[in-house]
Write an enzyme that holds these catalytic residues in place. Structure first.
Site, PDB file in Angstrom:
ATOM      1  N   HIS A  32      28.330  36.243  18.469  1.00 44.48           N
ATOM      2  CA  HIS A  32      28.810  34.934  18.036  1.00 44.48           C
ATOM      3  C   HIS A  32      29.505  35.008  16.676  1.00 44.48           C
ATOM      4  O   HIS A  32      29.337  35.970  15.914  1.00 44.48           O
ATOM      5  CB  HIS A  32      27.635  33.955  17.954  1.00 44.48           C
ATOM      6  CG  HIS A  32      26.582  34.396  16.963  1.00 44.48           C
ATOM      7  ND1 HIS A  32      26.697  34.190  15.600  1.00 44.48           N
ATOM      8  CD2 HIS A  32      25.420  35.052  17.137  1.00 44.48           C
ATOM      9  CE1 HIS A  32      25.650  34.680  14.981  1.00 44.48           C
ATOM     10  NE2 HIS A  32      24.857  35.224  15.887  1.00 44.48           N
ATOM     11  N   GLU A  87      18.437  35.746  20.787  1.00 43.29           N
ATOM     12  CA  GLU A  87      18.116  36.696  19.731  1.00 43.29           C
ATOM     13  C   GLU A  87      16.603  36.889  19.623  1.00 43.29           C
ATOM     14  O   GLU A  87      15.811  36.070  20.104  1.00 43.29           O
ATOM     15  CB  GLU A  87      18.699  36.204  18.392  1.00 43.29           C
ATOM     16  CG  GLU A  87      18.443  37.103  17.187  1.00 43.29           C
ATOM     17  CD  GLU A  87      19.002  38.520  17.329  1.00 43.29           C
ATOM     18  OE1 GLU A  87      18.419  39.291  18.110  1.00 43.29           O
ATOM     19  OE2 GLU A  87      19.996  38.837  16.664  1.00 43.29           O
TER      20      GLU A  87
END
Length: 423
Positions: free
Chosen positions: A226, A302
Protein backbone atom coordinates in the site's frame (compact mmCIF):
# COMPACT_ATOMS: atom_id res chain seq x y z
CA UNK A 1 -3.51 -26.99 5.02
CA UNK A 2 -0.02 -27.40 6.46
CA UNK A 3 2.92 -27.60 4.10
CA UNK A 4 6.08 -29.59 4.76
CA UNK A 5 9.40 -29.67 2.97
CA UNK A 6 11.05 -33.09 2.87
CA UNK A 7 14.76 -33.11 2.07
CA UNK A 8 16.25 -36.56 1.55
CA UNK A 9 19.54 -38.10 0.53
CA UNK A 10 21.34 -41.42 0.45
CA UNK A 11 24.83 -42.65 -0.16
CA UNK A 12 26.88 -45.77 -0.74
CA UNK A 13 30.58 -46.14 0.02
CA UNK A 14 31.44 -48.29 -2.94
CA UNK A 15 28.24 -48.13 -5.02
CA UNK A 16 27.21 -50.76 -4.26
CA UNK A 17 28.70 -50.80 -0.81
CA UNK A 18 27.82 -49.94 2.80
CA UNK A 19 24.91 -47.55 2.43
CA UNK A 20 22.68 -45.27 4.46
CA UNK A 21 20.08 -42.58 4.07
CA UNK A 22 19.00 -39.37 5.76
CA UNK A 23 15.82 -37.33 5.63
CA UNK A 24 14.54 -34.21 7.32
CA UNK A 25 11.02 -32.75 7.54
CA UNK A 26 10.80 -28.94 7.67
CA UNK A 27 7.82 -26.68 8.33
CA UNK A 28 7.53 -24.73 5.08
CA UNK A 29 6.03 -21.71 6.83
CA UNK A 30 8.61 -21.29 9.60
CA UNK A 31 11.70 -23.17 8.42
CA UNK A 32 11.66 -25.21 11.66
CA UNK A 33 13.04 -28.75 11.58
CA UNK A 34 10.22 -31.06 12.69
CA UNK A 35 11.71 -34.54 12.24
CA UNK A 36 14.93 -36.31 11.28
CA UNK A 37 15.32 -39.85 9.99
CA UNK A 38 18.48 -41.83 9.18
CA UNK A 39 19.39 -45.52 8.89
CA UNK A 40 22.24 -47.78 7.85
CA UNK A 41 20.77 -50.21 5.29
CA UNK A 42 23.68 -52.55 4.55
CA UNK A 43 25.05 -53.08 1.05
CA UNK A 44 23.17 -51.07 -1.57
CA UNK A 45 23.63 -48.52 -4.38
CA UNK A 46 23.41 -44.74 -4.12
CA UNK A 47 20.05 -44.68 -5.89
CA UNK A 48 18.47 -47.32 -3.68
CA UNK A 49 19.69 -45.43 -0.60
CA UNK A 50 18.23 -42.20 -1.99
CA UNK A 51 14.85 -43.82 -2.56
CA UNK A 52 14.93 -45.29 0.95
CA UNK A 53 15.65 -41.83 2.35
CA UNK A 54 12.75 -40.37 0.40
CA UNK A 55 10.32 -43.00 1.70
CA UNK A 56 11.48 -42.44 5.27
CA UNK A 57 11.06 -38.66 4.94
CA UNK A 58 7.57 -38.98 3.47
CA UNK A 59 6.51 -41.35 6.23
CA UNK A 60 7.83 -38.96 8.88
CA UNK A 61 5.83 -36.12 7.29
CA UNK A 62 2.73 -38.32 7.16
CA UNK A 63 3.07 -39.08 10.86
CA UNK A 64 3.10 -35.35 11.61
CA UNK A 65 0.05 -34.54 9.47
CA UNK A 66 -1.45 -36.99 6.95
CA UNK A 67 -3.48 -34.14 5.39
CA UNK A 68 -0.46 -31.93 4.67
CA UNK A 69 0.95 -30.83 1.35
CA UNK A 70 4.57 -31.87 0.76
CA UNK A 71 7.41 -30.43 -1.32
CA UNK A 72 10.25 -32.93 -1.78
CA UNK A 73 13.70 -31.50 -2.48
CA UNK A 74 16.57 -33.80 -3.44
CA UNK A 75 19.90 -33.51 -5.23
CA UNK A 76 19.25 -36.75 -7.13
CA UNK A 77 18.14 -35.81 -10.62
CA UNK A 78 17.19 -39.41 -11.24
CA UNK A 79 14.75 -39.70 -8.33
CA UNK A 80 13.19 -36.29 -8.99
CA UNK A 81 12.67 -36.94 -12.71
CA UNK A 82 11.33 -40.46 -12.18
CA UNK A 83 8.83 -39.51 -9.50
CA UNK A 84 7.76 -36.39 -11.41
CA UNK A 85 6.78 -38.73 -14.26
CA UNK A 86 9.30 -37.47 -16.80
CA UNK A 87 11.53 -40.56 -16.75
CA UNK A 88 10.45 -44.18 -16.69
CA UNK A 89 11.64 -46.51 -13.94
CA UNK A 90 13.12 -49.74 -15.25
CA UNK A 91 15.53 -50.89 -12.55
CA UNK A 92 13.94 -53.73 -10.52
CA UNK A 93 15.38 -52.48 -7.22
CA UNK A 94 13.85 -49.03 -7.63
CA UNK A 95 10.38 -49.88 -8.94
CA UNK A 96 8.97 -51.09 -5.60
CA UNK A 97 10.61 -48.21 -3.72
CA UNK A 98 9.11 -45.66 -6.13
CA UNK A 99 5.70 -47.31 -5.76
CA UNK A 100 6.07 -47.21 -1.99
CA UNK A 101 6.93 -43.49 -2.08
CA UNK A 102 3.92 -42.78 -4.31
CA UNK A 103 1.52 -44.40 -1.81
CA UNK A 104 2.37 -42.23 1.21
CA UNK A 105 0.61 -39.06 0.01
CA UNK A 106 -1.95 -38.52 -2.77
CA UNK A 107 -0.18 -37.32 -5.97
CA UNK A 108 -1.99 -33.97 -5.96
CA UNK A 109 -0.46 -33.10 -2.58
CA UNK A 110 3.20 -33.79 -3.36
CA UNK A 111 5.70 -32.16 -5.70
CA UNK A 112 9.35 -32.88 -6.45
CA UNK A 113 12.15 -30.46 -7.17
CA UNK A 114 15.87 -30.87 -7.74
CA UNK A 115 18.33 -28.78 -5.76
CA UNK A 116 22.13 -28.51 -5.87
CA UNK A 117 23.99 -30.90 -3.61
CA UNK A 118 25.52 -28.09 -1.56
CA UNK A 119 22.01 -27.12 -0.42
CA UNK A 120 21.18 -30.62 0.77
CA UNK A 121 23.71 -30.66 3.62
CA UNK A 122 21.33 -31.60 6.43
CA UNK A 123 20.08 -34.82 4.83
CA UNK A 124 23.57 -35.57 3.48
CA UNK A 125 25.07 -35.41 6.97
CA UNK A 126 22.32 -37.62 8.36
CA UNK A 127 23.11 -40.21 5.68
CA UNK A 128 26.80 -40.08 6.54
CA UNK A 129 26.06 -40.39 10.25
CA UNK A 130 24.03 -43.51 9.47
CA UNK A 131 26.89 -44.99 7.42
CA UNK A 132 29.39 -44.15 10.16
CA UNK A 133 27.16 -45.89 12.70
CA UNK A 134 26.90 -48.94 10.44
CA UNK A 135 30.68 -49.11 10.20
CA UNK A 136 30.79 -49.30 14.01
CA UNK A 137 28.17 -52.05 14.03
CA UNK A 138 25.51 -49.69 15.40
CA UNK A 139 22.36 -48.01 14.23
CA UNK A 140 22.00 -44.23 13.95
CA UNK A 141 20.76 -42.48 17.08
CA UNK A 142 18.92 -39.14 16.88
CA UNK A 143 20.19 -38.15 20.31
CA UNK A 144 23.80 -38.24 19.08
CA UNK A 145 23.17 -36.49 15.76
CA UNK A 146 24.87 -33.19 14.96
CA UNK A 147 23.61 -33.06 11.36
CA UNK A 148 21.31 -30.08 11.87
CA UNK A 149 23.96 -28.11 13.73
CA UNK A 150 26.60 -28.64 11.05
CA UNK A 151 24.34 -27.97 8.06
CA UNK A 152 24.96 -24.44 6.71
CA UNK A 153 21.88 -22.24 6.93
CA UNK A 154 20.18 -24.40 9.54
CA UNK A 155 17.33 -22.57 11.20
CA UNK A 156 17.85 -24.34 14.51
CA UNK A 157 19.96 -22.83 17.30
CA UNK A 158 23.05 -24.61 18.61
CA UNK A 159 21.23 -25.53 21.83
CA UNK A 160 24.47 -25.57 23.81
CA UNK A 161 26.19 -28.32 21.81
CA UNK A 162 29.57 -27.61 20.27
CA UNK A 163 30.51 -28.53 16.74
CA UNK A 164 32.94 -31.48 16.86
CA UNK A 165 36.46 -30.34 15.98
CA UNK A 166 38.09 -33.71 15.60
CA UNK A 167 35.60 -35.35 13.22
CA UNK A 168 35.56 -33.81 9.73
CA UNK A 169 32.48 -34.57 7.61
CA UNK A 170 32.68 -38.02 6.03
CA UNK A 171 32.63 -38.31 2.28
CA UNK A 172 30.61 -40.90 0.46
CA UNK A 173 33.82 -42.42 -0.87
CA UNK A 174 36.09 -43.89 1.83
CA UNK A 175 39.65 -42.61 1.94
CA UNK A 176 42.54 -45.03 1.67
CA UNK A 177 46.28 -44.35 1.97
CA UNK A 178 47.66 -42.97 -1.29
CA UNK A 179 44.23 -42.17 -2.76
CA UNK A 180 42.63 -38.78 -3.29
CA UNK A 181 38.86 -38.95 -2.76
CA UNK A 182 36.60 -36.61 -4.71
CA UNK A 183 35.32 -33.74 -2.53
CA UNK A 184 32.26 -34.92 -0.52
CA UNK A 185 31.83 -37.84 -2.93
CA UNK A 186 30.68 -35.47 -5.71
CA UNK A 187 32.09 -37.52 -8.59
CA UNK A 188 30.68 -40.79 -7.30
CA UNK A 189 27.23 -39.26 -6.91
CA UNK A 190 27.08 -37.46 -10.25
CA UNK A 191 28.52 -40.40 -12.17
CA UNK A 192 25.96 -42.70 -10.59
CA UNK A 193 23.10 -40.38 -11.57
CA UNK A 194 24.40 -40.05 -15.12
CA UNK A 195 24.92 -43.79 -15.48
CA UNK A 196 21.44 -44.49 -14.14
CA UNK A 197 19.92 -41.90 -16.45
CA UNK A 198 21.56 -43.51 -19.48
CA UNK A 199 20.68 -47.07 -18.53
CA UNK A 200 17.27 -47.01 -16.89
CA UNK A 201 15.55 -43.74 -17.69
CA UNK A 202 13.72 -42.90 -20.90
CA UNK A 203 11.18 -40.13 -21.46
CA UNK A 204 7.72 -40.93 -20.17
CA UNK A 205 4.64 -40.35 -22.33
CA UNK A 206 3.66 -36.68 -22.38
CA UNK A 207 0.46 -37.17 -20.41
CA UNK A 208 -0.42 -36.88 -16.75
CA UNK A 209 0.74 -34.67 -13.87
CA UNK A 210 4.20 -33.23 -14.44
CA UNK A 211 4.83 -35.42 -17.47
CA UNK A 212 5.81 -32.55 -19.71
CA UNK A 213 7.84 -29.37 -19.19
CA UNK A 214 4.90 -27.36 -20.60
CA UNK A 215 2.67 -27.01 -17.54
CA UNK A 216 0.53 -24.18 -18.86
CA UNK A 217 0.38 -20.58 -17.69
CA UNK A 218 1.55 -20.06 -14.11
CA UNK A 219 -0.56 -18.31 -11.51
CA UNK A 220 1.15 -14.95 -11.04
CA UNK A 221 0.74 -12.77 -7.97
CA UNK A 222 1.72 -9.14 -8.49
CA UNK A 223 2.39 -7.97 -4.95
CA UNK A 224 1.67 -4.31 -4.20
CA UNK A 225 2.47 -2.76 -0.86
CA UNK A 226 0.00 0.00 0.00
CA UNK A 227 0.95 3.67 -0.31
CA UNK A 228 2.25 5.76 2.57
CA UNK A 229 0.20 6.59 5.65
CA UNK A 230 1.14 9.26 8.21
CA UNK A 231 2.96 6.50 10.15
CA UNK A 232 5.08 5.26 7.23
CA UNK A 233 7.78 7.97 7.04
CA UNK A 234 8.10 7.85 10.84
CA UNK A 235 8.81 4.10 10.59
CA UNK A 236 6.26 3.22 13.24
CA UNK A 237 4.88 -0.29 13.77
CA UNK A 238 1.57 -0.30 11.93
CA UNK A 239 -0.10 -3.69 11.86
CA UNK A 240 -3.63 -5.02 11.98
CA UNK A 241 -4.13 -4.29 15.69
CA UNK A 242 -3.56 -0.53 15.67
CA UNK A 243 -5.42 2.58 14.51
CA UNK A 244 -5.93 1.43 10.88
CA UNK A 245 -4.64 4.68 9.32
CA UNK A 246 -5.71 5.97 5.91
CA UNK A 247 -3.36 6.94 3.10
CA UNK A 248 -1.66 10.30 3.41
CA UNK A 249 -1.59 12.79 0.53
CA UNK A 250 1.72 11.24 -0.54
CA UNK A 251 0.21 7.76 -0.30
CA UNK A 252 -2.75 8.70 -2.49
CA UNK A 253 -0.38 10.11 -5.11
CA UNK A 254 1.65 6.89 -4.96
CA UNK A 255 -1.51 4.85 -5.44
CA UNK A 256 -2.41 6.84 -8.56
CA UNK A 257 1.07 6.40 -9.99
CA UNK A 258 1.14 2.66 -9.46
CA UNK A 259 -2.37 2.45 -10.93
CA UNK A 260 -1.17 4.20 -14.09
CA UNK A 261 1.84 1.88 -14.36
CA UNK A 262 -0.30 -1.25 -13.99
CA UNK A 263 -2.82 0.06 -16.51
CA UNK A 264 0.01 0.57 -19.00
CA UNK A 265 1.22 -3.00 -18.51
CA UNK A 266 -2.30 -4.36 -18.94
CA UNK A 267 -1.66 -7.81 -17.47
CA UNK A 268 -3.66 -7.77 -14.21
CA UNK A 269 -6.86 -9.82 -14.42
CA UNK A 270 -8.13 -9.59 -10.84
CA UNK A 271 -7.48 -7.58 -7.66
CA UNK A 272 -7.48 -8.91 -4.09
CA UNK A 273 -6.75 -6.69 -1.09
CA UNK A 274 -6.22 -6.85 2.64
CA UNK A 275 -9.23 -5.55 4.62
CA UNK A 276 -7.28 -2.66 6.20
CA UNK A 277 -8.10 0.88 5.09
CA UNK A 278 -4.76 1.72 3.51
CA UNK A 279 -4.77 -1.37 1.28
CA UNK A 280 -8.41 -0.94 0.26
CA UNK A 281 -7.72 2.67 -0.72
CA UNK A 282 -4.65 1.68 -2.75
CA UNK A 283 -6.55 -1.15 -4.43
CA UNK A 284 -9.48 1.15 -5.23
CA UNK A 285 -7.19 3.52 -7.12
CA UNK A 286 -5.88 0.66 -9.27
CA UNK A 287 -9.34 -0.86 -9.75
CA UNK A 288 -10.70 2.45 -11.05
CA UNK A 289 -7.99 2.53 -13.74
CA UNK A 290 -8.37 -1.13 -14.72
CA UNK A 291 -12.16 -1.39 -14.51
CA UNK A 292 -11.97 -4.31 -12.06
CA UNK A 293 -13.67 -5.10 -8.76
CA UNK A 294 -11.69 -5.58 -5.55
CA UNK A 295 -12.09 -8.79 -3.56
CA UNK A 296 -11.19 -8.58 0.16
CA UNK A 297 -9.09 -11.34 1.70
CA UNK A 298 -8.56 -11.24 5.46
CA UNK A 299 -5.51 -13.52 5.18
CA UNK A 300 -3.57 -10.68 3.50
CA UNK A 301 -3.76 -8.40 6.57
CA UNK A 302 -0.61 -7.18 8.27
CA UNK A 303 0.85 -8.81 11.39
CA UNK A 304 -0.70 -7.70 14.68
CA UNK A 305 2.14 -6.01 16.60
CA UNK A 306 0.37 -5.96 19.96
CA UNK A 307 1.55 -3.26 22.37
CA UNK A 308 4.10 -2.05 19.81
CA UNK A 309 1.45 -0.66 17.46
CA UNK A 310 2.16 3.00 16.71
CA UNK A 311 5.65 2.95 18.28
CA UNK A 312 8.98 3.41 16.52
CA UNK A 313 11.65 0.73 16.72
CA UNK A 314 13.65 2.95 19.08
CA UNK A 315 10.64 3.39 21.36
CA UNK A 316 10.04 -0.35 21.52
CA UNK A 317 13.73 -0.93 22.23
CA UNK A 318 13.57 1.54 25.10
CA UNK A 319 10.32 0.26 26.65
CA UNK A 320 10.51 -3.48 25.94
CA UNK A 321 14.20 -4.30 25.35
CA UNK A 322 14.06 -7.99 26.32
CA UNK A 323 10.85 -8.66 24.41
CA UNK A 324 12.30 -7.02 21.31
CA UNK A 325 15.53 -9.01 21.64
CA UNK A 326 13.55 -12.26 21.84
CA UNK A 327 11.36 -11.24 18.90
CA UNK A 328 14.35 -10.52 16.70
CA UNK A 329 15.94 -13.86 17.63
CA UNK A 330 12.95 -16.15 17.07
CA UNK A 331 10.13 -16.17 14.48
CA UNK A 332 7.93 -17.84 17.12
CA UNK A 333 8.17 -14.89 19.54
CA UNK A 334 5.15 -12.62 19.84
CA UNK A 335 5.23 -8.85 20.37
CA UNK A 336 4.62 -7.49 23.85
CA UNK A 337 1.15 -7.39 25.32
CA UNK A 338 -0.51 -10.63 24.29
CA UNK A 339 -2.81 -10.92 21.33
CA UNK A 340 -0.02 -10.05 18.94
CA UNK A 341 1.12 -12.31 16.14
CA UNK A 342 4.51 -13.96 15.71
CA UNK A 343 6.19 -14.08 12.31
CA UNK A 344 5.78 -17.86 12.36
CA UNK A 345 2.02 -17.49 12.83
CA UNK A 346 1.90 -14.87 10.07
CA UNK A 347 3.81 -17.21 7.73
CA UNK A 348 1.34 -20.05 8.37
CA UNK A 349 -1.57 -17.71 7.66
CA UNK A 350 0.07 -16.42 4.49
CA UNK A 351 0.87 -19.94 3.24
CA UNK A 352 -2.78 -20.94 3.71
CA UNK A 353 -3.96 -17.78 1.97
CA UNK A 354 -1.51 -18.32 -0.89
CA UNK A 355 -2.81 -21.85 -1.50
CA UNK A 356 -6.41 -20.65 -1.38
CA UNK A 357 -5.77 -17.88 -3.91
CA UNK A 358 -3.74 -20.12 -6.24
CA UNK A 359 -6.68 -22.53 -6.32
CA UNK A 360 -9.17 -19.70 -6.95
CA UNK A 361 -7.16 -17.88 -9.64
CA UNK A 362 -5.24 -20.72 -11.33
CA UNK A 363 -3.38 -19.59 -14.44
CA UNK A 364 -4.29 -15.91 -13.98
CA UNK A 365 -2.37 -12.76 -13.05
CA UNK A 366 -3.71 -11.32 -9.80
CA UNK A 367 -2.79 -8.10 -8.01
CA UNK A 368 -2.52 -8.67 -4.26
CA UNK A 369 -2.56 -5.38 -2.34
CA UNK A 370 -1.07 -6.08 1.05
CA UNK A 371 1.57 -5.09 3.59
CA UNK A 372 5.26 -5.49 4.40
CA UNK A 373 5.20 -8.76 6.34
CA UNK A 374 2.73 -10.66 4.13
CA UNK A 375 4.59 -9.69 0.96
CA UNK A 376 8.00 -10.51 2.41
CA UNK A 377 6.57 -13.84 3.63
CA UNK A 378 5.29 -14.73 0.17
CA UNK A 379 8.70 -13.92 -1.30
CA UNK A 380 10.53 -15.88 1.41
CA UNK A 381 8.37 -18.96 0.93
CA UNK A 382 8.72 -18.77 -2.86
CA UNK A 383 12.54 -18.83 -2.77
CA UNK A 384 12.86 -21.18 0.21
CA UNK A 385 14.70 -18.62 2.35
CA UNK A 386 14.98 -18.99 6.16
CA UNK A 387 12.71 -16.94 8.48
CA UNK A 388 15.48 -14.51 9.39
CA UNK A 389 15.56 -13.34 5.76
CA UNK A 390 12.53 -11.15 6.59
CA UNK A 391 14.91 -8.81 8.42
CA UNK A 392 17.11 -8.50 5.33
CA UNK A 393 14.49 -7.36 2.79
CA UNK A 394 13.67 -3.73 2.03
CA UNK A 395 10.11 -3.15 0.86
CA UNK A 396 9.12 0.41 0.00
CA UNK A 397 5.66 1.94 0.10
CA UNK A 398 3.74 1.39 -3.17
CA UNK A 399 6.43 -0.99 -4.44
CA UNK A 400 5.71 -3.88 -6.78
CA UNK A 401 6.99 -7.45 -6.54
CA UNK A 402 5.87 -10.56 -8.43
CA UNK A 403 5.91 -14.32 -7.87
CA UNK A 404 4.82 -16.98 -10.38
CA UNK A 405 3.51 -20.36 -9.20
CA UNK A 406 3.65 -23.41 -11.47
CA UNK A 407 1.56 -26.56 -11.65
CA UNK A 408 4.38 -28.75 -10.31
CA UNK A 409 4.51 -26.74 -7.07
CA UNK A 410 7.58 -24.67 -7.92
CA UNK A 411 7.64 -20.88 -7.65
CA UNK A 412 9.71 -18.16 -9.31
CA UNK A 413 10.45 -14.70 -7.95
CA UNK A 414 10.19 -12.38 -10.96
CA UNK A 415 10.31 -8.91 -9.42
CA UNK A 416 11.08 -7.41 -6.04
CA UNK A 417 10.60 -3.90 -4.60
CA UNK A 418 10.21 -2.13 -7.96
CA UNK A 419 9.56 1.59 -7.39
CA UNK A 420 10.41 2.87 -10.88
CA UNK A 421 6.79 4.04 -11.35
CA UNK A 422 7.22 6.49 -8.46
CA UNK A 423 10.15 8.34 -10.02
Amino acid sequence: MREFIVEADGGSRGNPGPAGYGAVVIDAATGETLAERAEYIGIATNNVAEYRGLVAGLRAAHELDPAARVRVRMDSKLVVEQLSGRWKIKHPDMKPLAAEAARVFPPDRITYEWMPRERNKHADRLANEAMDAGRRGEQWSPSASTAELLAPGSAAPLQGREEPRDQPPQSRTPTTPGSAPSPRGEATKSEDDARAARNVATPAPSTGWGATPDMGAPTTFVLLRHGETPLTPQKRFSGSGGTDPSLSDVGREQAERVAAALAARGTVQAIVASPLTRTRQTAAAVAARLGLDVAIEDGLRETDFGAWEGLTFAEVQERYPEDLKTWLASPKAEPTGGGGESFAATARRIATTRDKLIASYAGRTVLLVSHVTPIKSLVRLAIGAPPESLYRMELSAASLSAVAYYADGNASLRLFNDTSHLR
